[in-house]
Design a protein around this motif. Structure first.
Motif, short mmCIF file in Angstrom:
data_model
loop_
_atom_site.label_atom_id
_atom_site.label_comp_id
_atom_site.label_asym_id
_atom_site.label_seq_id
_atom_site.Cartn_x
_atom_site.Cartn_y
_atom_site.Cartn_z
N LEU A 82 123.97 68.58 3.07
CA LEU A 82 123.27 68.03 4.24
C LEU A 82 124.32 67.53 5.21
O LEU A 82 125.26 66.82 4.81
CB LEU A 82 122.35 66.87 3.82
CG LEU A 82 121.26 67.19 2.78
CD1 LEU A 82 120.49 65.93 2.43
CD2 LEU A 82 120.31 68.24 3.31
N SER A 83 124.14 67.84 6.51
CA SER A 83 125.12 67.38 7.50
C SER A 83 125.18 65.86 7.54
O SER A 83 126.27 65.29 7.70
CB SER A 83 124.78 67.94 8.89
OG SER A 83 123.47 67.51 9.27
N GLU A 84 124.04 65.15 7.33
CA GLU A 84 123.99 63.69 7.22
C GLU A 84 122.92 63.33 6.18
O GLU A 84 121.74 63.40 6.46
CB GLU A 84 123.64 63.04 8.56
CG GLU A 84 124.75 63.17 9.59
CD GLU A 84 124.50 62.27 10.78
OE1 GLU A 84 123.99 61.15 10.58
OE2 GLU A 84 124.81 62.69 11.88
N PRO A 85 123.35 62.97 4.98
CA PRO A 85 122.35 62.64 3.94
C PRO A 85 121.50 61.44 4.32
O PRO A 85 120.35 61.37 3.92
CB PRO A 85 123.21 62.35 2.71
CG PRO A 85 124.50 63.06 2.97
CD PRO A 85 124.73 62.99 4.44
N SER A 86 122.03 60.49 5.08
CA SER A 86 121.26 59.33 5.54
C SER A 86 121.43 59.24 7.05
O SER A 86 122.54 59.03 7.56
CB SER A 86 121.80 58.05 4.86
OG SER A 86 121.07 56.94 5.28
N THR A 87 120.28 59.34 7.77
CA THR A 87 120.34 59.42 9.23
C THR A 87 119.23 58.59 9.85
O THR A 87 118.15 58.45 9.26
CB THR A 87 120.20 60.88 9.68
OG1 THR A 87 120.30 60.94 11.10
CG2 THR A 87 118.88 61.47 9.22
N PRO A 88 119.48 58.01 11.04
CA PRO A 88 118.41 57.28 11.72
C PRO A 88 117.30 58.22 12.18
O PRO A 88 117.49 59.43 12.34
CB PRO A 88 119.12 56.62 12.90
CG PRO A 88 120.58 56.65 12.56
CD PRO A 88 120.79 57.88 11.73
N GLU A 89 116.14 57.63 12.34
CA GLU A 89 114.97 58.40 12.81
C GLU A 89 115.26 59.04 14.17
O GLU A 89 115.83 58.41 15.06
CB GLU A 89 113.77 57.46 12.88
CG GLU A 89 112.45 58.15 13.15
CD GLU A 89 111.28 57.16 13.15
OE1 GLU A 89 110.13 57.61 13.05
OE2 GLU A 89 111.56 55.94 13.23
N GLY A 90 114.93 60.40 14.34
CA GLY A 90 115.09 61.12 15.59
C GLY A 90 116.35 61.93 15.71
O GLY A 90 116.53 62.63 16.71
N LYS A 91 117.24 61.92 14.69
CA LYS A 91 118.50 62.66 14.78
C LYS A 91 118.33 64.02 14.11
O LYS A 91 117.56 64.18 13.17
CB LYS A 91 119.60 61.86 14.11
CG LYS A 91 121.00 62.35 14.44
CD LYS A 91 122.06 61.37 13.96
CE LYS A 91 123.44 61.86 14.39
NZ LYS A 91 124.49 60.92 13.93
N VAL A 92 119.14 65.09 14.54
CA VAL A 92 119.08 66.45 14.02
C VAL A 92 119.96 66.52 12.78
O VAL A 92 121.11 66.07 12.78
CB VAL A 92 119.52 67.48 15.06
CG1 VAL A 92 119.55 68.89 14.45
CG2 VAL A 92 118.60 67.45 16.27
N VAL A 93 119.44 67.16 11.72
CA VAL A 93 120.15 67.33 10.46
C VAL A 93 120.19 68.82 10.12
O VAL A 93 119.19 69.52 10.26
CB VAL A 93 119.45 66.54 9.33
CG1 VAL A 93 120.17 66.75 8.01
CG2 VAL A 93 119.39 65.06 9.65
N THR A 94 121.43 69.31 9.62
CA THR A 94 121.61 70.71 9.23
C THR A 94 121.72 70.77 7.72
O THR A 94 122.52 70.03 7.11
CB THR A 94 122.86 71.32 9.86
OG1 THR A 94 122.74 71.24 11.30
CG2 THR A 94 123.05 72.76 9.44
N VAL A 95 120.96 71.70 7.05
CA VAL A 95 120.95 71.89 5.60
C VAL A 95 121.48 73.28 5.29
O VAL A 95 120.99 74.26 5.86
CB VAL A 95 119.54 71.70 5.02
CG1 VAL A 95 119.57 71.81 3.51
CG2 VAL A 95 118.94 70.37 5.44
N THR A 96 122.50 73.38 4.34
CA THR A 96 123.13 74.66 4.02
C THR A 96 123.08 74.87 2.51
O THR A 96 123.39 73.96 1.73
CB THR A 96 124.59 74.68 4.49
OG1 THR A 96 124.64 74.40 5.90
CG2 THR A 96 125.23 76.04 4.21
N CYS A 97 122.75 76.15 2.06
CA CYS A 97 122.70 76.55 0.65
C CYS A 97 123.60 77.74 0.46
O CYS A 97 123.40 78.77 1.13
CB CYS A 97 121.26 76.88 0.26
SG CYS A 97 121.10 77.55 -1.41
N ALA A 98 124.66 77.66 -0.46
CA ALA A 98 125.62 78.75 -0.67
C ALA A 98 125.85 78.91 -2.16
O ALA A 98 125.71 77.97 -2.95
CB ALA A 98 126.92 78.45 0.05
N ALA A 99 126.28 80.20 -2.60
CA ALA A 99 126.57 80.50 -4.01
C ALA A 99 127.72 81.48 -4.06
O ALA A 99 128.22 81.95 -3.03
CB ALA A 99 125.34 81.07 -4.70
#
Length: 922
Positions: free
Chosen positions: A329-346
């Protein structure tokens, strides 16, 4: 040089015997046959041993002689007709030495037999196979080289101490030596570890020697059983690099399983198995671990070896590498209203999927973006990776949680505005707020500052009721909410609102009401047990309203009931039954006057005498009265008129009571003496017994035991015990009276003993028996001049020892008591022969005259002057012998020569002596 052997000695003795016989029969040499002799003829010698042989003849002059044998000789001794030779190192199984002599142109011969024996020093058991399969035959072979003779040998094959086979070689040629015994044995499970051996026995006891035995060294047999089936191998088909997987190898029907060897390997790497035995089954387990160098197809090998045989199994295992996917997760803990990027790799070759959306091609990552909101807080994202290995699809996944930070929120679902709880049970007070980070919630009452213990389990009490201000706070902000807490509880009836005891006054108007406490407010109703209606409104109080009422208060939380006791009070009143106007007191009964007065509260009652002897006196009442004017005992009660006054706080009342007294019968010593005396012959009368009592008692007396007969005069039979009973309406009294009957004295018997005559110098006794009551006093009157008179303790017997003429005459016995006197007389005559008087007269005349004169003077000067002497007063003095001696009475005098008596006198002659007795009533 050593001395001759025992064999040589025996040979020489034989030789001397032969020579003696030869000399004895020298004269007959030409006529008797000649012979040669060899001793011993037959000998058994241990191989390598020695033996003396004695060769002799009876020929007087043998020309020559000798001993032929192939055995070695050690020494020779000779005589004229004998030869002794020692043979040594005898090894031949059998030899025949020859003894010969030349005599008179003839050759005399004697043949012997020498045999050798050899002990079984070597007993050999042929080695057994290293492992012997169970159920197959094996050979046991035993060799005993050189021992013999064989015909005396016995061989035995043994399993432990058990004999398997035993063979005797009896009948073999004497020269045969050594023996072999062979047997075929079937191998069994129980033979595993058993020791086999061979025992050889050479029995020479028939030849005068012993039994020689020996055994071989034991040989251990090892048996085994191995299943023809290969082991069962349990292993994974796929093995990931770096992972550990268990493998196991199992083989059944294995004996002995503990002796089996196990080889377990993965590829060229040997594993270290743990061996577990379960009966005849073997289980080998190990942990297989693969590294990157082993990636690819490998073989797992299990080999079990036992008894030189083995069973083997192989399985193919594919070793692969499959790392877990990576989720970021780009930011595991983020304030309300912010954009978060999630990446899955193998890794390479793996296809990844993020929240169900796959990557375009294997080996590439999957990705998504989102604008964080409150709803995304604690949202989980899942990354799945798929890899195909050896036709099997493998998968791995990973998850991550997103935390969104936002200000507190107090919702009605988690923190309701109104709480209503029942009192008593434990509750957890909850007012929870949403927010991240988790907000803290604080609830307190604005008026008192009391704080609610949120989140804690505790009992609900009435003190918690009220309105609270709840505040939720975290770093993102705060939220405020008012909460009302209502505590419901069951009704209660206390002594203030509903007392247990209520007092009403007869004739007034009242209402029965009870106030109850409770939430919600309870309803209250009061009923009287046994009545259907509810007590309501004003009541005009009467005595019937007194009693117990049950009041019940009810609300939604329950109900409570209470008993209310209503007392109706009223002024005093008298009732004739409970307080009678006329009362009789019985003396001694302990009874008190009972005057019960109706009234509430209970009135106090006091009765005071108004006239006569009772004036001013308090009448004792059945209820306790501490007044000092109350008599201490009922015996002080005076009859008369009493005024009884009953008082309580509601008034008073007066009543007049007339008291009279009576008493039960009573007899005592003064009215009925316990001992009474009657006089025999008096006019018959009743007992003098009377009783006191009111009304006057009636007295009746009766004799105990035999009833008294009716007669006009008192008789002695009337004496006895009488019971007198006095009776009136208040009871009875009894008394026991002893009646004695007195009567005048009567001399019932006056007798002399002996009844015959009294000789001078003899003894006589007079007995006087009187009947009288009270008992009579006995007194005696004796003739004048009678001396030496003795009396008994009660004067009933008069005795004389050594009677003389002065003792003859009239004796009187008198009995006297308070009712009169009675006397009887008896005459005693003393007589003896004139010869006695003549003999005694000359010698004792003077003395007798002097004694008579002195006695006369003594009698005249003492008790004899009285005319009659009281014996009871003088029975212990010397004067008792002179009683009534002064008067001679009417009976006449006595004399030694006899004489006449008054009328009624009896006289008799007995051997020259006269004894007369006359009884005369006074």
């Amino acid at each position: 040089m050593p001395g001759p052997s025992p064999g040589l000695c025996r040979a020489l003795l034989g030789l001397w015997a032969v020579l003696g016989l030869g000399l004895f029969g020298l004269s007959a040499v030409a006529q008797e046959p000649f012979w040669a002799d060899l001793q011993p003829r037959v000998a058994l010698v241990e191989r390598g041993g020695s033996l003396w042989l004695n060769c002799s003849t009876n020929c007087p002059r043998p020309e020559r002689g000798g001993l032929e044998t192939s055995l070695r000789r050690n020494g020779t001794q000779r005589g004229l007709r004998w030869l002794a030779r020692q043979l040594v190192d005898i090894r031949e199984p059998e030899t025949q030495p020859v003894c010969f002599f030349r005599c008179a142109r003839r050759t005399l011969q004697a043949r012997g037999l020498i045999r050798t024996f050899q002990r079984p020093d070597r007993v050999e058991l042929v080695p057994l196979p290293a492992w012997q399969p169970v159920g197959e035959n094996f050979t046991l072979s035993c060799r005993v080289p050189g021992a013999g003779p064989r015909g005396s040998l016995t061989l035995t094959l043994l399993r432990g101490a058990q004999e398997l086979i035993r063979r005797s070689f009896a009948g073999e040629p004497p020269r045969a030596r050594g023996a072999v015994l062979t047997a075929t044995v079937l191998a069994r499970r129980e033979d595993h570890g058993a020791n086999f051996s061979c025992r050889a026995e050479l029995d020479l006891r028939p030849h005068g020697l012993g039994l020689f035995s020996n055994s071989s060294a034991p040989r251990e047999l090892r048996t085994f059983a191995l299943s023809p089936d290969p082991p069962r191998l349990a292993a994974p088909r796929l093995l990931e690099v770096g992972s550990e997987r268990p493998v196991s190898c199992t083989l059944d029907e294995l004996f002995p399983a503990s002796e089996a060897g196990v080889y377990l390997a993965l590829g060229d790497r040997m594993l270290s198995p743990d061996i577990t035995l379960e009966g005849d089954a073997l289980v080998a387990t190990a942990t297989a671990t693969a590294n990157a160098e082993q990636e690819g197809a490998r073989q797992l090998v299990c080999n079990v070896t036992l008894g030189g045989e083995s069973r083997e199994t192989r399985e193919n295992v594919t070793v692969y590498s499959f790392p877990a996917p990576v989720l970021t997760l780009s930011e595991p803990s983020t304030p309300e209203g912010k954009v978060v990027t999630v990446t899955c790799a193998a890794g390479a070759g793996a296809l990844v999927t993020l929240d169900g959306i796959p990557a375009v091609v294997p080996g590439q990552p999957a990705q998504l973006q989102l604008n964080a909101t409150e709803d995304d807080d604690k949202r989980s994202f899942f990354c799945d990776a798929i890899l195909e290995v050896d036709g099997e699809t493998l998968s791995k996944n990973k998850s991550a949680e997103l935390r969104v930070l936002y200000a507190p929120r107090l919702d009605d679902s988690e923190c309701p505005r109104s709480w209503t709880w029942p009192e008593g049970p434990e509750q957890t007070l909850r007012c929870e707020a949403r927010g991240n980070p988790a907000p803290s919630v604080h609830c307190e009452r604005p008026d008192s500052g009391a704080v609610l213990a949120l989140g804690l389990l505790g009992p609900v009490t009435r003190a918690l009721a009220g309105t609270y201000r709840c505040t939720a706070v975290n770093v993102q902000g705060e939220a405020v909410k008012e909460v009302t807490l209502t505590v419901e509880y069951a009704p209660s009836l206390d002594s203030m609102g509903c007392p247990e005891h209520i007092t009403w006054l007869e004739g007034t108007e009242v209402s029965l009401s009870c106030v109850a406490h409770g939430v919600p407010p309870p309803s209250v109703s009061c009923v009287r047990p046994g009545e259907a209606g509810v007590v309501e409104g004003l009541l005009h109080v009467v005595r019937e309203h007194a009693g117990t009422y049950r009041c019940e208060a009810t609300n939604a939380q329950g109900s409570v009931a209470k008993n209310v006791a209503v007392t109706v009070e009223y002024g005093p009143s008298f009732e004739e039954l409970s307080c009678p106007s006329n009362w009789t007191w019985v003396e001694g009964s302990g009874q008190l006057f009972s005057c019960e007065v109706d009234g509430k509260p209970e009135p106090s009652v006091e009765c005071i005498g108004s006239e006569g002897t009772s004036e001013g006196m308090l009448l004792p009442l059945a209820s306790p009265d501490s007044s000092p004017r109350v008599p201490s005992s009922a015996s002080e009660l005076a009859p008369g008129i009493y005024i009884c006054n009953a008082t309580n706080r509601h008034g008073s009342m007066v009543k007049t009571v007339a008291v009279s007294t009576e008493s039960p019968p009573q007899m005592d010593e003064s009215t009925c003496p316990s001992h009474q005396t009657w006089l025999e012959g008096a006019e018959a009368a009743g007992l003098a017994c009377a009783a006191r009592g009111r009304p006057s008692p009636q007295v009746r007396c009766s004799r105990e035991g035999v009833p008294r007969p009716q007669r006009l005069r008192v008789s002695r039979e009337d004496a006895g015990t009488y019971r007198c009973l006095a009776t009136n309406m208040h009871g009875t009294d009894a008394r026991t009276v002893t009646v004695g009957v007195e009567y005048r004295p009567v001399v019932a018997e006056l007798a002399a003993s002996p009844p015959g005559g009294v000789r001078p110098g003899g003894n006589f006794t007079l007995t006087c028996r009187a009947e009288a009551w009270p008992p009579a006093q006995i007194s005696w009157r004796a003739p004048p001049g009678a001396l030496n008179i003795g009396l008994s303790s009660n004067n009933s017997t008069l005795s004389v020892a050594g009677a003389m003429g002065s003792h003859g005459g009239e004796y009187e016995c008198a009995a006297t008591n308070a009712h009169g006197r009675h006397a009887r007389r008896i005459t005693v005559r003393v007589a003896g022969p004139w010869l006695w008087v003549a003999v005694g007269g000359a010698a004792g005349g003077a003395a007798l005259l002097a004694a008579g004169a002195g006695l006369a003077f003594y009698v005249q000067s003492t008790a004899c002057k009285k005319g009659e002497y009281n014996v009871q007063e003088a029975e212990s003095s010397g004067e008792a012998v002179c009683l009534n001696g002064a008067g001679g009475g009417t009976g006449g005098g006595t004399g030694a020569e006899g004489g006449t008596e008054a009328a009624g006198t009896a006289e008799a002659q007995a051997g020259g002596e006269v004894f007369a007795i006359q009884l005369t009533s006074a």
